[in-house]
Design a protein around this motif. Structure first.
Motif, PDB file in Angstrom:
ATOM      1  N   UNK A  27      32.720  38.947  27.230  1.00 26.33           N
ATOM      2  CA  UNK A  27      33.594  38.419  28.283  1.00 26.33           C
ATOM      3  C   UNK A  27      32.780  37.718  29.358  1.00 26.33           C
ATOM      4  N   UNK A  28      33.356  36.650  29.899  1.00 27.41           N
ATOM      5  CA  UNK A  28      32.830  35.985  31.095  1.00 27.41           C
ATOM      6  C   UNK A  28      33.905  36.112  32.162  1.00 27.41           C
ATOM      7  N   UNK A  29      33.579  36.806  33.245  1.00 23.58           N
ATOM      8  CA  UNK A  29      34.577  37.170  34.253  1.00 23.58           C
ATOM      9  C   UNK A  29      34.269  36.480  35.578  1.00 23.58           C
ATOM     10  N   UNK A  30      35.227  35.698  36.070  1.00 27.71           N
ATOM     11  CA  UNK A  30      35.151  35.099  37.399  1.00 27.71           C
ATOM     12  C   UNK A  30      36.186  35.801  38.256  1.00 27.71           C
ATOM     13  N   UNK A  31      35.721  36.525  39.250  1.00 26.96           N
ATOM     14  CA  UNK A  31      36.617  37.336  40.080  1.00 26.96           C
ATOM     15  C   UNK A  31      36.038  37.371  41.494  1.00 26.96           C
ATOM     16  N   UNK A  70      37.797  35.139  31.578  1.00 24.33           N
ATOM     17  CA  UNK A  70      38.826  35.674  32.468  1.00 24.33           C
ATOM     18  C   UNK A  70      38.580  35.102  33.863  1.00 24.33           C
ATOM     19  N   UNK A  71      39.558  34.398  34.405  1.00 26.25           N
ATOM     20  CA  UNK A  71      39.414  33.817  35.748  1.00 26.25           C
ATOM     21  C   UNK A  71      40.533  34.344  36.638  1.00 26.25           C
ATOM     22  N   UNK A  72      40.166  35.169  37.600  1.00 26.99           N
ATOM     23  CA  UNK A  72      41.135  35.689  38.561  1.00 26.99           C
ATOM     24  C   UNK A  72      41.347  34.667  39.672  1.00 26.99           C
ATOM     25  N   UNK A  73      42.376  34.856  40.452  1.00 28.54           N
ATOM     26  CA  UNK A  73      42.591  33.982  41.602  1.00 28.54           C
ATOM     27  C   UNK A  73      41.449  34.142  42.598  1.00 28.54           C
ATOM     28  N   UNK A  74      40.980  33.012  43.128  1.00 33.66           N
ATOM     29  CA  UNK A  74      39.916  33.050  44.124  1.00 33.66           C
ATOM     30  C   UNK A  74      40.461  33.283  45.534  1.00 33.66           C
ATOM     31  N   UNK A  75      41.759  33.391  45.634  1.00 32.14           N
ATOM     32  CA  UNK A  75      42.351  33.543  46.962  1.00 32.14           C
ATOM     33  C   UNK A  75      42.029  34.916  47.553  1.00 32.14           C
ATOM     34  N   UNK A  76      41.592  34.925  48.810  1.00 34.88           N
ATOM     35  CA  UNK A  76      41.393  36.160  49.558  1.00 34.88           C
ATOM     36  C   UNK A  76      42.344  36.101  50.751  1.00 34.88           C
ATOM     37  N   UNK A  77      43.613  36.471  50.568  1.00 39.17           N
ATOM     38  CA  UNK A  77      44.623  36.256  51.615  1.00 39.17           C
ATOM     39  C   UNK A  77      44.359  37.018  52.897  1.00 39.17           C
ATOM     40  N   UNK A  78      43.551  38.082  52.845  1.00 43.09           N
ATOM     41  CA  UNK A  78      43.267  38.846  54.069  1.00 43.09           C
ATOM     42  C   UNK A  78      42.233  38.177  54.956  1.00 43.09           C
ATOM     43  N   UNK A 134      42.439  23.720  50.309  1.00 44.58           N
ATOM     44  CA  UNK A 134      41.288  22.876  49.968  1.00 44.58           C
ATOM     45  C   UNK A 134      40.225  23.701  49.239  1.00 44.58           C
ATOM     46  N   UNK A 135      40.003  24.923  49.706  1.00 46.03           N
ATOM     47  CA  UNK A 135      39.003  25.797  49.107  1.00 46.03           C
ATOM     48  C   UNK A 135      39.390  26.160  47.673  1.00 46.03           C
ATOM     49  N   UNK A 173      42.127  25.742  41.465  1.00 42.08           N
ATOM     50  CA  UNK A 173      43.305  26.603  41.542  1.00 42.08           C
ATOM     51  C   UNK A 173      44.293  26.060  42.573  1.00 42.08           C
ATOM     52  N   UNK A 174      45.557  26.322  42.323  1.00 39.39           N
ATOM     53  CA  UNK A 174      46.613  25.829  43.200  1.00 39.39           C
ATOM     54  C   UNK A 174      46.953  26.864  44.264  1.00 39.39           C
TER      55      UNK A 174
END
Length: 614
Positions: free
Chosen positions: A42-46, A203-211, A385-386, A392-393
């Motif tokens: 696995x290649x994991x982007x998180x 596996x690519x998780x969302x890069x968003x860090x909403x906090x 933009x980030x 990612x959208x």
């Protein structure tokens, strides 16, 4: 899902509950863990704080043998192992800091099948004792942490990572999982190729860090701006401040300390003992600020970092995202703050121009910088933009960045751009001269300085034609022209020169839109969603003193055990305990983050702290 995979998934969730005390996996964790448990690569982007470590720690406990974790973070291996041992996980490490008898003890544990996880440095796998040891052991998996270090174009390149493709060649039947917190599509492909993971499942998780609240401000006495931010929004909070140079690190740490903020420096110029001591204090003490170069931070698993501040412009969006991601790993509101000015752009352009490497390397550096400048100058949502940079959208507005909370004005800066570019052109063509931004601005404002008189610049046709803008606004014009590639700098002194695209502006073929900052940017009180909320902010009023009592108890236990406070319990777990006030060990065991070993080790102490009003 096969029956074996199903059985593995059942065992994985049982381990998660029993060891870590969490009720369920988050996001893609369950799928990743099931895939690796079943023997897949696995290649994991998180993102940081997304729970990457569980993606290899749990399979290592479920599969037979020892999980081998390849990590570049020698200085942090002891802390990582201590945290696992507190959970009851049999963990150890092998690296160059150990005494011979310590290495022998770990090696014997590996051969006896008495370790669940073994941390090693990448250089240790190249040749010698470690590969020979692993040839004699049963290996559950290889985990390659911080996998972006293999990218030769990246900001954290480690040459030893290039040799890790040998893992598959030497141990072809052992599953491998490579993990990173940030990677563009190009970097992801490079990781897969260099680590021989082209057939691995991605596996690519969302890069968003909403906090995390993202904020970028125009520089105006940046150390004072930083102090205002900390006093208004983060008093007593732990945080990291990044500076470009060692001298700036030292001066900023001294400035903060002199103004009542407990701050320590960290950079490569300090001796190893001082760096280690400062890092240990940051990890173990509450409310300490680390002022550092980017040499600090990778692998820092401190969940309660409430802010990350940059006093200089990062070289790339990847670097910026990686560094800001160290804030708010516990999911609580945190701040990513950057002070950015004209001199940053000039300095970065000069560094690229004089950097080692060929033209392709400098072009790559310029592309990274251009993306970072676009993030700084955007009038759109910064989070959008980030995320777009990483493919990612996101919603048009996130509601938790400065451009969403205080939208800047976009204005037509074409005429101002023409005046500035015309001044640079006339200096060069009519006088054969090149100057930095300050001289062009003085000419446009009609200032009779010694240098203006010396070079008779008051005779230029652009003299005094720019009085409609203030000096700070003209500096913003220069900065944004540099960011848009309509102006450039060259030479040791950063003199302004035109680019191939400057003529489009001067010939009125191109409209130049610019960002106008809100009239006054100041630190403000924290809001419900975003940076600065204290860890107990969302607790009922009656639970706040209980939470503080638990934190005091935790500090004493951590000091006695010689581990960081978060290794005992995270703030998020203490908040749940304070709110629910369990009256028995069985009730305490139902709280997220209270695993079997921690319940046995700390349970009675927690109940005593809850019962004692003093």
């Amino acid at each position: 899902m096969t029956s074996a995979t199903g059985l593995g998934a059942d065992r994985a969730i049982e381990v998660l509950n029993r060891v870590w005390g969490y009720p369920a996996f988050r996001g893609a964790q369950g799928d990743i863990i099931s895939h690796v448990v079943a023997g897949g690569d696995a290649l994991v982007l998180m993102p940081t704080g997304g729970g990457k470590s569980l993606c290899y720690q749990i399979p290592a406990l479920v599969r037979d043998g020892v999980g081998v974790v390849v990590s570049p973070l020698i200085a942090l291996m002891q802390d990582q192992v201590d945290a696992l041992r507190t959970l009851g996980v049999r963990a150890g490490f092998l690296n160059s800091t150990q005494e011979p008898h310590e290495r022998r003890a770990v090696e014997q544990a590996v051969l006896a099948g008495e370790l669940d996880l073994l941390y090693v440095a990448p250089e240790g796998l190249g040749a010698g004792a470690v590969p020979r040891l692993l040839d004699q052991a049963r290996i559950a998996l290889f985990a390659i942490d911080e996998a972006h270090c293999v990218s030769q174009w990246g900001h954290d390149f480690r040459p030893d990572y290039l040799g890790l493709s040998m893992l598959h060649e030497r141990w072809p039947d052992v599953p491998r999982i490579a993990l990173t917190a940030t990677a563009t599509d190009a970097t992801r492909r490079e990781i897969a190729t260099r680590l021989d993971l082209t057939d691995a499942r991605h596996f690519t998780a969302s890069f968003d860090r909403p906090n995390i609240r993202y904020r970028i401000v125009a520089k105006n006495e940046p150390r004072r701006q930083l102090l205002d931010l900390l006093r208004a929004e983060h008093p007593g909070d732990a945080g990291i401040v990044y500076c470009l140079s060692r001298a700036s690190v030292e001066k900023t740490a001294e400035f903060l300390s002199a103004n009542g903020v407990v701050a320590l420096p960290y950079h490569a110029g300090l001796d190893a003992r001082t760096r280690a001591a400062n890092q240990a204090r940051f990890l173990r003490e509450d409310g300490l600020v680390m002022v550092a170069t980017i040499a600090f931070g990778m692998g820092i698993d401190k969940p309660d970092v409430r802010f990350v501040a940059h006093l200089d412009l990062p070289k790339s969006v990847e670097g910026y995202y990686q560094e800001t991601g160290r804030a708010g790993r516990d999911g609580l509101p945190s701040t990513a703050w950057l002070a950015y000015g004209l001199q940053d752009v000039v300095q970065q352009r000069k560094m690229i121009e004089t950097s080692d490497g060929d033209q392709a390397h400098r072009r790559n550096l310029s592309q990274h910088l251009d993306a970072m400048l676009a993030l700084c100058e955007t009038v759109e949502c910064r989070r959008g933009r980030l995320l777009a940079y990483f493919g990612q959208e996101s919603p048009a507005q996130c509601g938790n960045c400065d451009t969403c909370l205080e939208p800047p004005e976009a204005w037509d800066g074409t005429v101002a751009a023409q005046k500035l570019l015309s001044t640079v052109l006339r200096l060069q063509r009519e006088r054969g001269q090149k100057f930095g931004a300050g001289q062009s601005i003085d000419i446009l404002l009609g200032r009779e300085t010694d240098k203006v008189r010396q070079f008779r610049h008051h005779e230029l046709s652009t003299w005094g034609i720019g009085t409609e803008l203030r000096e700070a606004e003209w500096r913003g014009v220069v900065r944004q022209l540099l960011a848009q590639g309509l102006l450039s700098v060259e030479g040791e002194y950063g003199t302004l020169v035109l680019t191939d695209r400057s003529g489009e502006v001067l010939r009125k073929e191109l409209t130049v839109m610019m960002r106008r900052e809100p009239e006054r940017q100041r630190a403000r009180a924290p809001r419900a969603r975003g940076g600065g909320a204290a860890p107990q902010a969302d607790l009922p009023a009656e639970a706040v003193p209980v939470f503080e009592r638990l934190r005091s108890w935790r500090a004493g236990v951590a000091k006695e055990s010689g581990v960081p406070a978060y290794v005992v319990f995270h703030d998020a777990t203490l908040r749940q305990i304070a709110a629910r006030r369990p009256g028995s060990l069985s009730e305490l065991g139902t709280i997220s983050g209270v695993g079997e070993n921690k319940l046995a080790k700390f349970g009675e102490g927690v109940l005593a702290a809850l019962a004692d009003p003093e």
